[in-house]
Design an enzyme around this catalytic site. Structure first.
Site, PDB file in Angstrom:
ATOM      1  CB  CYS A 115      -0.934   0.000   1.199  1.00 32.61           C
ATOM      2  SG  CYS A 115      -0.097  -0.182   2.774  1.00 32.61           S
ATOM      3  CG  ASN A 163       3.563   1.112   3.172  1.00 32.96           C
ATOM      4  OD1 ASN A 163       3.386  -0.045   2.812  1.00 32.96           O
ATOM      5  ND2 ASN A 163       4.544   1.853   2.707  1.00 32.96           N
ATOM      6  CE1 TYR A 198       7.992  -3.826 -10.434  1.00 33.41           C
ATOM      7  CE2 TYR A 198       7.174  -4.386  -8.247  1.00 33.41           C
ATOM      8  CZ  TYR A 198       6.959  -4.238  -9.608  1.00 33.41           C
ATOM      9  OH  TYR A 198       5.731  -4.494 -10.139  1.00 33.41           O
TER      10      TYR A 198
END
Length: 494
Positions: A25, A130, A272
């Site tokens: 998230c 998160n 990433y």
């Protein structure tokens, strides 16, 4: 507190994404800069790459109290209408975009969507998280035994219940008490009627940044790209183990509620997860990924005619590989940017098309060429095999895979949607076995030391005191995944 009706947006292409690691998230908050909801919606739009399943926004207005909207689907489809914004008045608000990890058992229920809200003796508070709580099952069992009633399967809801049981005199103090019982990774934005709160766990595993909006406004976000979209000035990162409390008047107070520890930021954020236009640890993510490609070219050279990225995540590393190796760079694979969540019904025939729905080979470039394909990672290998087949079908003379991360051999328990270990290709195969399984002419991963050098650690990884969390590569977990171990998971040290 009122809630607007959710809109279900199915994602028939989810089955095609099972070979990719997903960040759980992204979080965003704003205060003191006028109407908060439009700013939060824009911030979440910039963070959409961190979570595409659903999103939620909570705001507070002195006259109308707390209001929230929670939706399945993309921010652009669900939080851009004036009708929705009209239900969300107020100058303090927070938001969240998500993938499901710990809460995946109930992942299709709107009650799983954050932020979570609680009404306390001193007023209401909303929390967006998160990361992942590795002792959530033990906490939940204890809380339910003491009378707590959970509304979701999300580990993040534990924070609200722990706050409710705290005897702290105000919301920030109750949050401190709650988070001291939590193990794992957490970057949190929270709000009360008059305050915006941001907090990171002592290791700083997941990112959180602070920005200024105008003279008295502030924003908190998972990444700096979310500050850029609203024209906010990036001030600094919220430090590991720090809690910042910001008032509507523009006062900012920093707290240190946890015992100081050596930070272990997630190194895969550099590879990433984060957007390439964000800044992490004072470094451009794009420049770091280009450096990864250069390092990969030094470690794993090959004779070839073209360097091609697997779009879009492999692009900066492919550029770096090309610059270092001198092999020309080319867009040999083109991504279809318009494959979305409201696409056609996924018949068996469409499922069999696999990655061809999202990627197509530029045949005129590929035919007869020895191609270096640069990708960010190999998870289960299914997507890599399909891409290799597409390249060979287009007439390539040879296919060489170069991977901009070490082999992913261990699952992440700190907020990343990772397959079980037995489904990770690198957990059961050597590099040569993976090469034969994928059917490519060569396969090389960047070394862990090489990755550390690319992110700015000139001497590579310190094996006695690793500078980052790299558990997905090394199996060395900086916080013991206690719930997983209780279920029989064996960490590398065992």
């Amino acid at each position: 507190m009122s809630e607007t009706e959710p809109l279900w947006r199915s994602n028939p292409l989810d089955a095609l994404d099972g070979d990719t690691l997903h960040e759980e998230c992204g979080v965003f908050g704003a205060i003191g800069a006028g109407e908060a909801a439009p700013l939060v919606a824009l911030g979440l739009h910039a963070l959409q790459h961190r979570g595409q399943e659903a999103g939620g926004i909570v705001v507070h207005d002195p006259e109308r109290g707390f209001n929230f909207a929670r939706r399945f689907g993309y921010v652009r489809d669900t939080f851009t209408s004036q009708d929705v914004m009209d239900t969300l008045p107020g100058d303090v608000g927070i938001g969240h975009v998500r993938y499901a990890t710990s809460g995946s058992k109930g992942g299709t229920a709107i009650r799983e969507v954050q932020p979570f809200f609680g009404e306390f003796a001193m007023g209401g508070a909303a929390v967006a998280h998160n990361g992942n709580i590795v002792n959530a099952e033990a906490l939940r069992k204890d809380l339910i035994g003491r009378g707590s009633i959970f509304q979701s399967s999300s580990d993040s809801e534990c924070i609200i219940h722990l706050m409710a049981r705290s005897m702290g005199p105000n919301i920030p103090e109750r949050m401190k008490d709650a988070l001291r019982r939590v193990e794992g990774a957490f970057s949190i934005v929270a709000m009360t009627r008059t305050k915006l709160i941001g907090c990171r766990d002592p290791l700083g595993v997941r990112p959180l940044v602070l920005g200024r909006i105008g003279e008295t406004g502030y924003a908190l976000a998972s990444e700096t790209c979310a500050l850029d979209i609203i024209g906010a000035e990036f001030l600094r990162e919220v430090e590991p183990g720090e809690m910042v409390v910001i008032t509507k008047e523009g006062a900012l107070i920093s707290h240190r509620p946890f015992e100081q520890r050596r930070p272990r930021f997630c190194i895969f954020e550099h590879v990433y997860f984060s957007r390439p236009d964000s800044i992490l640890g004072g470094r451009s993510v794009y420049e770091t990924r280009e450096a990864i490609g250069r390092e990969l070219a030094k470690e794993a050279p090959v004779e070839a005619d073209l360097v091609c990225p697997v779009p879009d995540s492999g692009t900066p590393a492919a550029i770096g590989y090309s610059l270092e190796s001198g092999i020309p760079y080319a867009m040999g694979i083109i991504r279809n940017q318009y494959v979305g969540r409201t696409f056609i019904e996924p018949t068996e025939q469409i499922r069999n098309m696999g990655v061809r729905l999202k990627l197509n080979v530029n045949r005129a470039l590929i035919r007869g060429k020895r191609v270096v394909l640069v990708d960010d990672s190999v998870v289960r290998g299914t997507t890599s095999r399909k891409i290799k087949e597409m390249i060979l079908d287009a007439g390539a003379a040879a296919v060489h895979f170069r991977i901009a991360s070490p082999p992913t051999a261990w699952p992440c328990f700190y907020g990343v949607d990772t397959p079980q270990r037995e489904k990770l290709l690198a957990a059961t195969m050597s590099e040569e076995e993976m090469r034969r399984h994928l059917g490519v002419d060569s396969l090389r991963f960047i070394s862990l030391d090489g990755l550390y050098r690319a992110v700015g650690e000139a001497k590579g990884r310190n094996p006695d005191a690793p500078q980052y969390c790299d558990a997905c590569f090394s199996g060395e977990y900086p916080v013991s995944p206690s719930d997983q171990i209780a279920r029989g998971f064996r960490v590398a040290a065992e």
